[in-house]
Structure formats: C-alpha cells, structure tokens
Design an enzyme around this catalytic site. Sequence first.
Site, PDB file in Angstrom:
ATOM      1  N   CYS A  94      -3.891   6.212   4.747  1.00 13.14           N
ATOM      2  CA  CYS A  94      -3.105   5.720   5.896  1.00 13.14           C
ATOM      3  C   CYS A  94      -1.674   5.507   5.412  1.00 13.14           C
ATOM      4  O   CYS A  94      -1.144   4.393   5.436  1.00 13.14           O
ATOM      5  CB  CYS A  94      -3.685   4.426   6.440  1.00 13.14           C
ATOM      6  N   GLY A 145       5.148   5.775   3.820  1.00 17.26           N
ATOM      7  CA  GLY A 145       5.050   6.074   2.397  1.00 17.26           C
ATOM      8  C   GLY A 145       5.427   4.985   1.424  1.00 17.26           C
ATOM      9  O   GLY A 145       5.575   5.258   0.228  1.00 17.26           O
ATOM     10  N   GLY A 146       5.537   3.727   1.861  1.00 15.84           N
ATOM     11  CA  GLY A 146       5.932   2.662   0.943  1.00 15.84           C
ATOM     12  C   GLY A 146       5.011   2.526  -0.252  1.00 15.84           C
ATOM     13  O   GLY A 146       5.466   2.486  -1.404  1.00 15.84           O
ATOM     14  N   LYS A 147       3.707   2.474  -0.002  1.00 18.22           N
ATOM     15  CA  LYS A 147       2.761   2.328  -1.107  1.00 18.22           C
ATOM     16  C   LYS A 147       2.612   3.635  -1.880  1.00 18.22           C
ATOM     17  O   LYS A 147       2.360   3.627  -3.092  1.00 18.22           O
ATOM     18  CB  LYS A 147       1.419   1.821  -0.591  1.00 18.22           C
ATOM     19  N   CYS A 171      -2.351  -6.027   6.404  1.00 11.91           N
ATOM     20  CA  CYS A 171      -1.311  -7.056   6.496  1.00 11.91           C
ATOM     21  C   CYS A 171      -1.715  -8.048   7.573  1.00 11.91           C
ATOM     22  O   CYS A 171      -0.918  -8.441   8.421  1.00 11.91           O
ATOM     23  CB  CYS A 171       0.065  -6.445   6.758  1.00 11.91           C
TER      24      CYS A 171
END
Length: 430
Positions: free
Chosen positions: A238, A242-244, A361
């Site tokens: 998911c 693309g932060g992680k 989150c």
Amino acid sequence: MIPGARIAAAIEVLEEIEARKRPAAEVLKEWGLAHRFAGSKDRGAIGSLVFDALRRRASSAYIMGEETARAIMLGALRQVRGMSVDEIGALCSGEAHAPSPLDGGESERLASADLTGAPAHVAGDFPQWLEPSFIAVFGAAVVGETAALAARAPLDLRVNTLKATRDKALASLAHLQPQPTSLSPLGLRVPLTLDGRGAALTAEPAYVKGLIEIQDEGSQLAALLAAAKPGEQVLDLCAGAGGKTLALAAAMQNKGQIYATDSDGRRLMPIFKRLERAGARNVQVRAPRRGQDALADLDGRCDLVVVDAPCTGTGTWRRNPDAKWRIRPGALEQRILDQDRALEEAVRFVKPGGRILYVTCSVLREENEERLVVFLAAHPEFKGLPGVEMAEQAGLPQLGGFASPFGPGLRLTPLTSETDGFFIAMLQRG
C-alpha cells in the site's frame, strides 16, 4: 490584510466547510482563488486559523455556548492562541473587514473559559460516537490522549542516508534550528512559527537535493521496525506516495529489491519524482493494470511485505483536524474490511520464514489488535511478535516501552511518544 480581516476570512471559510461538508484544504484553495487580493502570507495565516479552530471545535463551541463558526473561532483564539479577552476584542473591531465587536456574553464566556465538567468528547475534541472506542484504548487517560491529538503537529524530517548523515543535514538546515528527534535516529524536528506554520522546505537546497524527506517521526519508526536488510526482496503493498518505500530503500542501502504498488495507481504518481530526488535505485513501481495481476511473479518470494493499511487516520488528526469531524461510523466499518483484505492479500507473497509488517495511522483497537486476532486465527502459520521483541530485533530496544497492552505490536501516540498515532506489528511466518 489586517489581522482582524484574516480572522473574518477564517470564519467565512469555516462556515463554508460546515455548509458543504468539504475538506478544509479544498475550501481554502477555492477561497484563495476567489479573493486574489489576499497574498500568500494572508492565505497561510488564514489557513492556520482555520486548522486551529477545527482542532478545538468541540471545546471552543462548549466554552462559547454555541456552535457557530464565529464562536468556534473566538474560542480557538482563546484556547489555542492563548489570547486574552482584550486582545481578541481589539481584533474584532468591526473596521476594515474585521469581525464585529464582541458582545457582553462573548466577553464573559471568553473570560471564564473553563472545560471543568465537560464530557470527554468535548474536552478531548473528538466525535462523540467514537467515545467508547477511545475509552477502550485509553481508559482514564482518554481526555489527555485525545487532547494531544487535537494539538498542532510538529514538522519532522527524515535524513536520507543514501545521500547524507544527520550531522550533515543539521548543518545544512541550521538556519531553521532543527533538533534531533528523540526516538528516530534519522529524524530532525523543525520548530513551527508562533502561528503554527512550518518552514517552506520545498525551497531548501537540502530538500531539493534529496538529503531530507518530510516524514513524521512515527512513520520513520514504522519503516525502521520493518528491519529491512540489504539484499532482501520487499513488497510495499500500500505504497501510496512512497514515504515508507523511500525509507526502506535507504535502510537497504539500495541493495536488494523493493516493489512498490497500490490498489489506486493515482496515489503512486508522486513516487517517481521522489525516488529520483532521493537517489533510490532499488525500487520497481508496479502500478495496477486492469485485468492483469501486476504482482504474479512475486508469489511466495518476499522476505518482507509491508501493509500500510487504509485506516480512519485517527492518529493523524493533528495534521488533518477537519477529517475527524467528517468521519462517520460507516467509514470505520469499511476500513476494517479494507484492512482484512490487505492482510489476506499479503499472505500470498510471503515466503517461508518471511514476515508482514502491519501498520496503521490509527489508535483504534478495532483497526489494530482486533485485526491481528482475526488474521492469526485464520493463519496459524503466522505468529505476532511481542512489541519488546520486535523493537529489539530492529535494534531499537528503547521502543519496547511502547508495546501494546492488548496484544502483539507497538503503539505510538502524540501524548506518549510525541509522534503521530501509529500501530506497528510484525507477523512472522513459520
């Protein structure tokens, strides 16, 4: 615009948000387009006022005795901005587009602002229908925890170790006075301005060159707890923007392979520029294709599958305060279905001895520990790692103090960890 006119504009925006049930960012953008005379500083100040009022909407209406946009704004000036009655009165002069003067009742309520005896959902500023869920998580600490979710969020950065060290990033941003974060070894926290706004980082050379990324400390910790190693095969199921994915690429030192996908290909679009700026070269973006299985070749091949599951976002209310007033019970039910579906999908990709990192989150047990109970009952070949063990395996033993009291995994909240609210759990396949 004079300060009073900015307050009047913020009241107008709040009225529009309530009338049309639209996201605050959209209404603010439309207001700016319709009022071209307002400069960028004016628009920024108005946006900050609107978000402060939304953070404390319930308690502001309570102390003012009514739920109008004006009452909520006046209450927020008192509670969030710490203004005195005289200071608020000076801004409400009725001149040059400022709000009309305070009446006697408003002045009296502002002077005696007190939440003593207020219901939990008022004192903590959250929707009343969620009170049983919050009490199930926080118990007697419910008001303190939810009030922390109603505070302003800090501006956190992750140092991109593909291009910089934390010391180098600190030096590059010294004029912004960043401080190292207390839990993430890669994080920096930049102080906000007095009115709650953050620095314009996209114009900073350190950002443009890819030395840093904007990422909450809690999200950084989630990526670190994945314990992704150089050479592994990793699927970010998911991935969104693309932060992680970027954090995992840095942790893996550009070695091995990360496959980034999302059920909604539109959410993936920002990832391409971000990968280029960060210098991440071990990422394949697998956009969904109608009628095709874009991940068929990954069945049973992955060391790690990251499920950053769709959720209600209760843990990010500091950043999205309008979202908490738009959420409805049906949304929670839908998200639970999405989470179960995402976990079930992840199973097919995990090789023997591999693992699933489940992240939300959200602070709600319904979206976190209860989802693991359902999953583990259906998949006895997996086990959930206790939070302490998970933290130790990631080389972050200090995070063991955030182990969930309700089952496997870790819980982070603004009150306890000074991060956004996160749930992070590791499911190990035998």
